[in-house]
Design a protein around this motif. Structure first.
Motif, PDB file in Angstrom:
ATOM      1  N   SER A   1      -8.302   1.182  -1.113  1.00 46.50           N
ATOM      2  CA  SER A   1      -7.411   0.807   0.148  1.00 46.50           C
ATOM      3  C   SER A   1      -8.152   1.647   1.102  1.00 46.50           C
ATOM      4  O   SER A   1      -7.489   1.056   2.249  1.00 46.50           O
ATOM      5  CB  SER A   1      -5.934   1.400  -0.422  1.00 46.50           C
ATOM      6  OG  SER A   1      -6.206   2.788  -0.605  1.00 46.50           O
TER       7      SER A   1
ATOM      8  N   ASN B   1      -7.378   0.833  -7.076  1.00 47.48           N
ATOM      9  CA  ASN B   1      -6.909   0.239  -5.890  1.00 47.48           C
ATOM     10  C   ASN B   1      -6.763   1.394  -4.803  1.00 47.48           C
ATOM     11  O   ASN B   1      -6.893   0.926  -3.614  1.00 47.48           O
ATOM     12  CB  ASN B   1      -5.684  -0.322  -6.389  1.00 47.48           C
ATOM     13  CG  ASN B   1      -5.700  -1.875  -6.783  1.00 47.48           C
ATOM     14  OD1 ASN B   1      -6.872  -2.186  -6.872  1.00 47.48           O
ATOM     15  ND2 ASN B   1      -4.691  -2.646  -6.905  1.00 47.48           N
ATOM     16  N   THR B   2      -6.286   2.523  -5.380  1.00 47.79           N
ATOM     17  CA  THR B   2      -6.304   3.553  -4.185  1.00 47.79           C
ATOM     18  C   THR B   2      -7.495   3.888  -3.576  1.00 47.79           C
ATOM     19  O   THR B   2      -7.781   3.984  -2.373  1.00 47.79           O
ATOM     20  CB  THR B   2      -5.578   4.920  -4.863  1.00 47.79           C
ATOM     21  OG1 THR B   2      -4.457   4.455  -5.364  1.00 47.79           O
ATOM     22  CG2 THR B   2      -5.583   5.882  -3.983  1.00 47.79           C
TER      23      THR B   2
ATOM     24  N   GLY C   1      -9.216  -6.337  -0.772  1.00 46.44           N
ATOM     25  CA  GLY C   1      -7.966  -6.757  -0.972  1.00 46.44           C
ATOM     26  C   GLY C   1      -7.763  -7.541  -1.972  1.00 46.44           C
ATOM     27  O   GLY C   1      -6.716  -7.487  -2.808  1.00 46.44           O
TER      28      GLY C   1
ATOM     29  N   ILE D   1       0.828  -1.122  -0.023  1.00 52.21           N
ATOM     30  CA  ILE D   1      -0.045  -0.061   0.034  1.00 52.21           C
ATOM     31  C   ILE D   1       0.949   1.043  -0.080  1.00 52.21           C
ATOM     32  O   ILE D   1       0.466   2.180  -0.670  1.00 52.21           O
ATOM     33  CB  ILE D   1      -0.918   0.001   1.098  1.00 52.21           C
ATOM     34  CG1 ILE D   1      -1.824  -1.276   1.019  1.00 52.21           C
ATOM     35  CG2 ILE D   1      -1.813   1.288   1.195  1.00 52.21           C
ATOM     36  CD1 ILE D   1      -2.637  -1.390  -0.165  1.00 52.21           C
TER      37      ILE D   1
END
Length: 234
Positions: free
Chosen positions: A150, A146-147, A97, A26
């Motif tokens: 997260s 993905n950001t 995830g 991350i």
């Protein structure tokens, strides 16, 4: 007693590895999206080319293998614990995830390889690869997704131990999963365009609301709040 102690110790080692892998993964995700992407917008062509050939491949190596360590240790913890963590939070966090992991290995890394190869070819005096621009767009959208993911993923991973929702509620859980899958579809759309199937599905591939750093942070926080409220209030 010995078996319990052994299992607890193994689970702790796996948790330690999970944290180390997750921080690496991350951390580099945030580096790519919050630092490198903004630098590339302003960098001279020669500096950007040099970074693509020498810096980016090294960062991507740690990035993708950090994702592997994170996934494997997470699955290991679940196996050792016997699935005793039964809160809805851990399942939402795990779903986010796993989707992020698949984005890394099936979209971001394959497309970044094309971008890197194109940069090397141009540096040697050749022409850019014809699919480099499309590959960059597909990798960029998946990375932004993905950001986005997260932020709620980290919240729900922590909530599973510190603010768990232990009562399974089918309707809010299904709605939460549907929201996540719709966002995943949008994030994977540009990578799916090469398949005939995508022509029969609704359009996607939009990054309007989280194209900027501020946008993706705000959207990630909003997604975390919406998913939390679904579990907490419904």
């Amino acid at each position: 007693m010995g078996i319990v102690t052994t299992n607890a110790g193994l689970e702790m080692l796996l948790r330690w590895g999970h944290l180390l892998g997750g921080i690496t993964w991350i951390g580099l995700l945030y580096y790519f999206n919050l630092v490198q992407s903004e630098y590339f917008k302003e960098a001279e062509a020669s500096a950007k080319s040099d970074a693509l050939q020498k810096l980016v491949p090294r960062a991507l190596w740690w990035f993708r293998w950090g994702a592997v360590v994170t996934l494997l240790t997470g699955l290991g913890m679940f196996a050792v614990s016997g699935g005793r963590i039964a809160s809805m939070d851990i399942y939402l966090g795990a779903l986010l995830g796993i989707l992020m992991f698949t984005n890394v290995w099936l979209i971001i890394w394959p497309n970044q390889k094309v971008v890197i190869a194109s940069a090397k070819q141009v540096a040697l005096g050749g022409a850019a690869l014809p699919n480099a621009a499309d590959a960059l767009a597909a990798a960029g959208l998946a990375s932004r997704t993905n950001t986005l993911f997260s932020i709620p993923m980290l919240f729900f991973m922590a909530a599973s131990s510190h603010y768990p929702h232990l009562t399974f509620k089918p309707l809010p859980f299904i709605i939460a999963v549907a929201i996540i899958l719709l966002l995943q579809y949008n994030g994977a759309y540009l990578a799916l365009k090469r398949f005939e199937l995508v022509k029969k599905l609704p359009a996607g591939g939009k990054m309007k609301f989280y194209a900027s750093i501020g946008g993706v942070i705000h959207c990630g926080l909003a997604l975390a709040v919406v998913l939390f409220l679904l579990l907490d209030l419904l």
